[in-house]
Design a protein around this motif. Sequence first.
Motif, PDB file in Angstrom:
ATOM      1  N   ALA A 468       0.840  -1.197   0.000  1.00  0.00           N
ATOM      2  CA  ALA A 468       0.000   0.000   0.000  1.00  0.00           C
ATOM      3  C   ALA A 468       0.873   1.244   0.000  1.00  0.00           C
ATOM      4  CB  ALA A 468      -0.909   0.002   1.215  1.00  0.00           C
ATOM      5  N   ALA A 469       0.345   2.285  -0.602  1.00  0.00           N
ATOM      6  CA  ALA A 469       1.032   3.568  -0.612  1.00  0.00           C
ATOM      7  C   ALA A 469       0.005   4.660  -0.396  1.00  0.00           C
ATOM      8  CB  ALA A 469       1.761   3.780  -1.933  1.00  0.00           C
ATOM      9  N   VAL A 470       0.442   5.712   0.287  1.00  0.00           N
ATOM     10  CA  VAL A 470      -0.448   6.843   0.498  1.00  0.00           C
ATOM     11  C   VAL A 470      -0.298   7.797  -0.683  1.00  0.00           C
ATOM     12  CG1 VAL A 470      -0.932   8.834   1.961  1.00  0.00           C
ATOM     13  CG2 VAL A 470      -0.324   6.640   2.989  1.00  0.00           C
ATOM     14  N   ILE A 471      -1.429   8.228  -1.205  1.00  0.00           N
ATOM     15  CA  ILE A 471      -1.411   9.258  -2.247  1.00  0.00           C
ATOM     16  C   ILE A 471      -1.479  10.590  -1.534  1.00  0.00           C
ATOM     17  CG2 ILE A 471      -2.684  10.258  -4.168  1.00  0.00           C
ATOM     18  CD1 ILE A 471      -3.859   7.499  -4.707  1.00  0.00           C
ATOM     19  N   GLU A 570       2.742  -5.253   2.323  1.00  0.00           N
ATOM     20  CA  GLU A 570       2.731  -6.127   1.155  1.00  0.00           C
ATOM     21  C   GLU A 570       2.055  -7.453   1.491  1.00  0.00           C
ATOM     22  OE1 GLU A 570       5.359  -5.051   2.719  1.00  0.00           O
ATOM     23  OE2 GLU A 570       6.616  -6.746   3.308  1.00  0.00           O
ATOM     24  N   ALA A 571       1.456  -8.030   0.474  1.00  0.00           N
ATOM     25  CA  ALA A 571       0.727  -9.265   0.702  1.00  0.00           C
ATOM     26  C   ALA A 571       1.705 -10.391   1.011  1.00  0.00           C
ATOM     27  CB  ALA A 571      -0.086  -9.614  -0.531  1.00  0.00           C
ATOM     28  N   ILE A 572       1.230 -11.326   1.802  1.00  0.00           N
ATOM     29  CA  ILE A 572       2.092 -12.432   2.168  1.00  0.00           C
ATOM     30  C   ILE A 572       1.830 -13.582   1.202  1.00  0.00           C
ATOM     31  CG2 ILE A 572       2.584 -14.113   3.969  1.00  0.00           C
ATOM     32  CD1 ILE A 572       1.319 -11.523   5.675  1.00  0.00           C
ATOM     33  N   PRO A 573       2.882 -14.108   0.595  1.00  0.00           N
ATOM     34  CA  PRO A 573       2.661 -15.211  -0.347  1.00  0.00           C
ATOM     35  C   PRO A 573       1.917 -16.345   0.340  1.00  0.00           C
ATOM     36  CG  PRO A 573       4.933 -14.454  -0.443  1.00  0.00           C
ATOM     37  CD  PRO A 573       4.287 -13.750   0.712  1.00  0.00           C
ATOM     38  N   ARG A 574       1.033 -16.941  -0.376  1.00  0.00           N
ATOM     39  CA  ARG A 574       0.237 -18.003   0.211  1.00  0.00           C
ATOM     40  C   ARG A 574       0.241 -19.196  -0.724  1.00  0.00           C
ATOM     41  NH1 ARG A 574      -5.966 -17.329  -0.657  1.00  0.00           N
ATOM     42  NH2 ARG A 574      -5.587 -19.531  -0.947  1.00  0.00           N
ATOM     43  N   ASP A 575      -0.233 -20.301  -0.198  1.00  0.00           N
ATOM     44  CA  ASP A 575      -0.359 -21.470  -1.057  1.00  0.00           C
ATOM     45  C   ASP A 575      -1.691 -21.398  -1.763  1.00  0.00           C
ATOM     46  OD1 ASP A 575       2.031 -22.409  -0.178  1.00  0.00           O
ATOM     47  OD2 ASP A 575       1.118 -23.399   1.562  1.00  0.00           O
ATOM     48  N   ALA A 576      -1.717 -21.901  -2.941  1.00  0.00           N
ATOM     49  CA  ALA A 576      -2.983 -22.040  -3.628  1.00  0.00           C
ATOM     50  C   ALA A 576      -3.012 -23.456  -4.158  1.00  0.00           C
ATOM     51  CB  ALA A 576      -3.091 -21.028  -4.760  1.00  0.00           C
ATOM     52  N   ALA A 577      -3.894 -24.258  -3.589  1.00  0.00           N
ATOM     53  CA  ALA A 577      -3.923 -25.673  -3.955  1.00  0.00           C
ATOM     54  C   ALA A 577      -4.832 -25.867  -5.149  1.00  0.00           C
ATOM     55  CB  ALA A 577      -4.411 -26.502  -2.771  1.00  0.00           C
ATOM     56  N   LEU A 578      -4.295 -26.520  -6.145  1.00  0.00           N
ATOM     57  CA  LEU A 578      -5.062 -26.775  -7.353  1.00  0.00           C
ATOM     58  C   LEU A 578      -6.210 -27.713  -7.016  1.00  0.00           C
ATOM     59  CD1 LEU A 578      -4.427 -25.737 -10.187  1.00  0.00           C
ATOM     60  CD2 LEU A 578      -3.446 -27.975 -10.688  1.00  0.00           C
ATOM     61  N   ARG A 579      -7.385 -27.366  -7.452  1.00  0.00           N
ATOM     62  CA  ARG A 579      -8.531 -28.251  -7.236  1.00  0.00           C
ATOM     63  C   ARG A 579      -8.322 -29.541  -8.008  1.00  0.00           C
ATOM     64  NH1 ARG A 579     -13.998 -24.985  -8.132  1.00  0.00           N
ATOM     65  NH2 ARG A 579     -13.983 -26.411  -9.897  1.00  0.00           N
ATOM     66  N   ALA A 580      -8.840 -30.604  -7.439  1.00  0.00           N
ATOM     67  CA  ALA A 580      -8.708 -31.881  -8.134  1.00  0.00           C
ATOM     68  C   ALA A 580      -9.448 -31.805  -9.465  1.00  0.00           C
ATOM     69  CB  ALA A 580      -9.262 -33.001  -7.263  1.00  0.00           C
ATOM     70  N   ASP A 581     -10.586 -31.140  -9.434  1.00  0.00           N
ATOM     71  CA  ASP A 581     -11.390 -31.070 -10.659  1.00  0.00           C
ATOM     72  C   ASP A 581     -11.183 -29.743 -11.369  1.00  0.00           C
ATOM     73  OD1 ASP A 581     -12.463 -29.564  -8.686  1.00  0.00           O
ATOM     74  OD2 ASP A 581     -14.542 -29.952  -9.221  1.00  0.00           O
ATOM     75  N   TRP A 582      -9.957 -29.230 -11.342  1.00  0.00           N
ATOM     76  CA  TRP A 582      -9.730 -27.938 -12.006  1.00  0.00           C
ATOM     77  C   TRP A 582     -10.032 -28.042 -13.479  1.00  0.00           C
ATOM     78  CZ3 TRP A 582      -6.370 -27.029 -15.948  1.00  0.00           C
ATOM     79  CH2 TRP A 582      -5.448 -28.044 -16.216  1.00  0.00           C
ATOM     80  N   ASP A 583     -10.073 -29.358 -13.934  1.00  0.00           N
ATOM     81  CA  ASP A 583     -10.785 -29.557 -15.159  1.00  0.00           C
ATOM     82  C   ASP A 583     -10.021 -29.271 -16.431  1.00  0.00           C
ATOM     83  OD1 ASP A 583     -14.137 -28.687 -16.150  1.00  0.00           O
ATOM     84  OD2 ASP A 583     -12.824 -30.369 -16.569  1.00  0.00           O
ATOM     85  N   LEU A 584      -9.443 -30.336 -16.892  1.00  0.00           N
ATOM     86  CA  LEU A 584      -8.924 -30.233 -18.244  1.00  0.00           C
ATOM     87  C   LEU A 584      -9.943 -30.791 -19.226  1.00  0.00           C
ATOM     88  CD1 LEU A 584      -5.151 -31.110 -18.433  1.00  0.00           C
ATOM     89  CD2 LEU A 584      -6.326 -29.167 -19.446  1.00  0.00           C
TER      90      LEU A 584
END
Lengths: 1093, 216
Positions: A468-471, A570-584
């Motif tokens: 974040a930054a102040v304008i 600043e945002a903290i890096p997080r895990d993002a778990a791929l859904r099993a059915d993310w669907d190809l």
Amino acid sequence: MSRTRFWRSLDELAGDEELLAALHREFPENAAELLDPVSRRRFLELMGASLALAGATACVRQPAERIVPYVRQPEELVPGKPLYYASAAPRFGAAHGILVESHMGRPTKIEGNPLHPASLGATDAVVQAEILSLYDPDRAQVVLRGGRITTWEAFLATFAALISEQERRGGAGFRLLTPAVTSPTLARQLQLLQQRLPEARFHAFDAAGRDNLRRGALRAFGEYVDTCYRLDRADVIVALDADFLTAMPGSVRYARDFADRRRVRAGQLEMNRLYAFECTPSPTGAMADHRWSVRPSGIEAVARAIGSRLGLAGGAPALPEGIGEAWIDALAEDLRARPGRSLLIAGDAQPPAVHALAHAINAQLGNAGETVVYIDPVAAAPVDQLASLTDLVAAMGAGQVGALGILGCNPVFDAPADLDFTAALASVPVRFHLGLYRDETAEHCHWHVPEAHLLEAWGDLRAWDGTAAVIQPLIEPLYDGHSVHELLAALLGQPERDGYDIVRATWQEAWEAGGLASAGSASADAAPAGAPVAGRTTGAPGVGAAAGPGNDFEAFWKRSIHDGVIPGSEAIPRDAALRADWDLDPGGLPEEGSPAEVAAGRDPGGAAAGSEPAAGQAGGAESAAGQAEGAAVEVLFRPDPTIHDGRHANNGWLQELPKPLTLLTWSNAALLAPATAERLGLANEQHVSIEVAGRSVVAPVWILPGQPDGAVTLHFGYGRRRTGRVGTGTGFDAYPLRTTAGFWDAPGLVRRAGGRTRLATTQHHHSMEGRDLVRVGTLEELRATGGIDVPGGHGHPPGPAESLHPPWSYEGYSWAMQIDLNVCIGCNGCMTACQAENNVPVVGEEQVRAGREMHWLRVDRYWADRLDNPETFFQPLPCMHCENAPCEVVCPVAATVHGDEGLNEMIYNRCVGTRYCANNCPYKVRRFNFLAYADAEGGGVRQLGRNPDVTVRSRGVMEKCTYCVQRINEARITAKNEWRPIRDGEVVPACAQACPTRAISFGDINDPDSEVSRLRAEPLHYGILTELGTRPRTNYLARLRNPNPAIAGDPAGAAVARAADSVEADADAAIARDTDPADTAVAPALADSRGLP
Amino acid sequence: MAQIFHPSTNTISRLTIFGAAFVLIGSTWALGVITRSSYVNQVGVAREQPVPFSHKHHVDGIGIDCRYCHTAVEVGPFAGIPPTSTCMGCHSQIWADSPMLEPVRASWRTGESLAWSRVHDLADFVYFDHSVHITKGIGCDTCHGRVDQMPLVWRQHTLYMEWCLQCHRQPERYVRPLEEVFNPRWSPPPDQPARGSALVREYDIERLTSCNTCHR
């Protein structure tokens, strides 16, 4: 690597005679002539008057001037010395950290904030140009009610009543429409408003929004996450129609990280490798080591092909035409070889399926957490914007909206056409609008409140990575402007609170709660079901350090404003778990898929295989019928590279800035591939009618090598009906073709329409006779031979090295510039920076057509090799400051002379305007004030924004790049006052300072340790037109490419029709066909595609 | 047939021809004189000011240093004209009721700035910086004259480019020890050329005569 020829346009490639004639003129036709007819009588009158008054001008005494000191002078202010304030500007909806230069209370220039992660000291052209918008006299100036002037107080009174009435009803029927909310303060205020009016609904819409990104994340992870890329860690990058170098939140930083991996120096022969699949040419494609043009429908097939080779389930559909299987094999192999060091980036315009595929492939390659960083959404309360807007329009149509506030957006102009936003809006009883301009939306609202410019009001913004930054404002509102925060405060019943208190309160709250990273974005409905707070630690570690017990908020707040970055936000890096059915699976569409997506006919998977052949046919078989019936094409909608979604339309700098690749100014065009144009018998500037789903617009054609065949790109944002004197009526409006179903691309028809619009392009201006000025080699070549092969020089014998004159010895400093073509991404940020720093005027469309644009620094674009997919090169060209400058010897009045430090100096007050110097300059870098451009820009408020350290030039005066001599002098004075020499890197010209990739270096070549001296020893170093004996001080480092050896050969299965053809063959064919009237082929496309009269 | 021209025409035409040459030379000379006159360059013309502020009184009489008011002279391009608050620092106590100082008090009350007449006004295409001249040992009075002797300030020198170049070409003629820069009573010692040359070396003074030094 042998290249037969570089070319700047199709005409040049075809050897068009008219063009050659035009190029041989010293100035473009009409550039040097008086355009108005002059009668003999008038001529005598003028001459008589001039004679009579000659000399009289010298008899004028200096006018008396007043010195007006302060009554109480601010402590930190030294008259004549600028102060710099940190702030932030929105770019693609996210914060870009800036430093604003202020002279005695007048902001004059925007520069990047070195402490801000999105900037690192650099800016792009659009952020630079914000300063001109500040001083735009066409900005909305007064509160309007029903088009009549009223006051802010009247607005407050009316809305106090309205809100208290709404409060009784719980806010049912109260709606707000904003862009995506990345301001924590605005998010907090909306939350408070929601508490006050529980039934109220808030909508978000951006014409160039990132819905697909959000939908892709939803599909892949089941929740909204934002994706940040770590290009500094990536060895191999695949861009799937992603212009990550210039057109994404965080682009400036990405460009820097990307470039840092491509700075090849002796002893450091390493480079990343970029593969780009593009639907329309972009700077990213121009930088790519391998680039393929693909129609939008083909990108998903490419992504799947890559995925399947890397072991993702789902099979591989047929590849789009022109892309060999072997190439994808090689590409996948390259990726596989670098787990965790590779990266796939999907573009904002790509459908969710492609984003999901990119996530899956990145996960497969182990890139997640390495080159790809997932964070919680930066925007507060992220929503599917198209659904949100559709919802709003439905509610308006159903009469459920009693009051609608449109804050900082322009949906009447830019909402999808099928929603018919304007009609629905008419049924809302109370509509109010906050905006910088009295625009199309303002016209349809009862109330219009002028918005304060970002340099006029307090605010805050988050960057793409959450920082974040102040304008902070630098000047009181020039007009009666109010920020969105002040307006929200009024709606919250606190009209007396000013912006500073509001923003400060947000951060005080967040600081006391210990959660700066989440401040503002923690609204209950921030994310869909199962919203992600996993992986986030409350109370960022960075905050703990800054805000631990004992520290006071005041210190933290002051630090934040001073630095322009709120520590620990600043945002903290997080895990993002791929859904099993993310669907190809091609059949299955995730439940989140919006109606729009389904309707778009882009159901993932199926479409790729299905529509591809269809489009292919459209390209070929229907060509005969094409001219009468129209040819089926894929129509792409993209935000304009300079004026974006139309919001910057009234900014003269951005209008006149040549758009990367097309080099068009002041207008958009229908961008067509040469092959498409050939089939339709179209030439540049001819009108076509483009029809999508029953709606059509007429647009001029611009033939763009590298555009995929059968795809037409329309940049939206032009065709403004109401904005200001600069922007209204320029270009054509592409929004009428844009629908919720075909938001980024849609099937359509192109047919010829009568008429022609002359476009203002700069591609032939200041041509240097087609000499090979760009040098290109490959990394392999450099590694093998320690240099690169320069085919044939320019066909000129080297100039004489000896001279009759003894060499001049520079005893003090000797300035020089070095431009690294290997990292120049052609973003044109330097051009706007130069324009802002040096008071370079805007000349207008008519004058650009006449070749009179004033940019001191231009970025030439060269193409090489194939017509359908050329290699693209950029070359920034400031003044060369030649040691033996041809301009100096021809000036009859010594207005351009050589300085003691090697600068080729231009003395405006001596110049009488003979233009001999421009005539004699082989680099074509001199610009002449044919008219009083600076005066035409207007006095008054515009004057406040000029750089007081640089003379404003008048009519009849030559000007050119000075190496920002005012900055050299300032550094010299500072150094002398401190009794030391000027340090290396202390003098930074405006272009070098703005450059996102740090392609430009400047310094003293008398100092052997300076950066420029070191760069001059590099094997890639070269000067241009050195055979003329000019000894230029601006030198270059050659461009390098790093192709995959497995692809560089000519793999089997390469189906590109023209791949094997040489440039000559193409051009010869074009000329040959020109003589054969039966064959409409390339001939008209080439011969008539003139950028010149 | 009678002669068309009377013999006196010969004389008249000779006079006219020579006269024209004299008129031409004369008017050029006159133009030169006018251009260099104090009418044009305002040298020695004291300027009316909203308050008849006397440098003679404040500097010579009371002994106030230049930098008390011109605070930015060592750090910035402009020496700086003091804000009203500087005047009021003393004049809220001394001469607090003087009618002469009413404009100053009015400025203090209303917040409206005083508008002084500019005496030293370079052309707009010239960029001058006070700080570096001070740093390198050029005294105030080298350019501004004996301001400590001026009741109302006037321009001492023409401020023409040729005047600037005298010093930029031969700084040794004007440079003085740093501790004397703000001393208006300093006058060059008899051996100034030798001392000046030593100072030029000591202070590392460059002879900056490139156009871009001042024009940009």
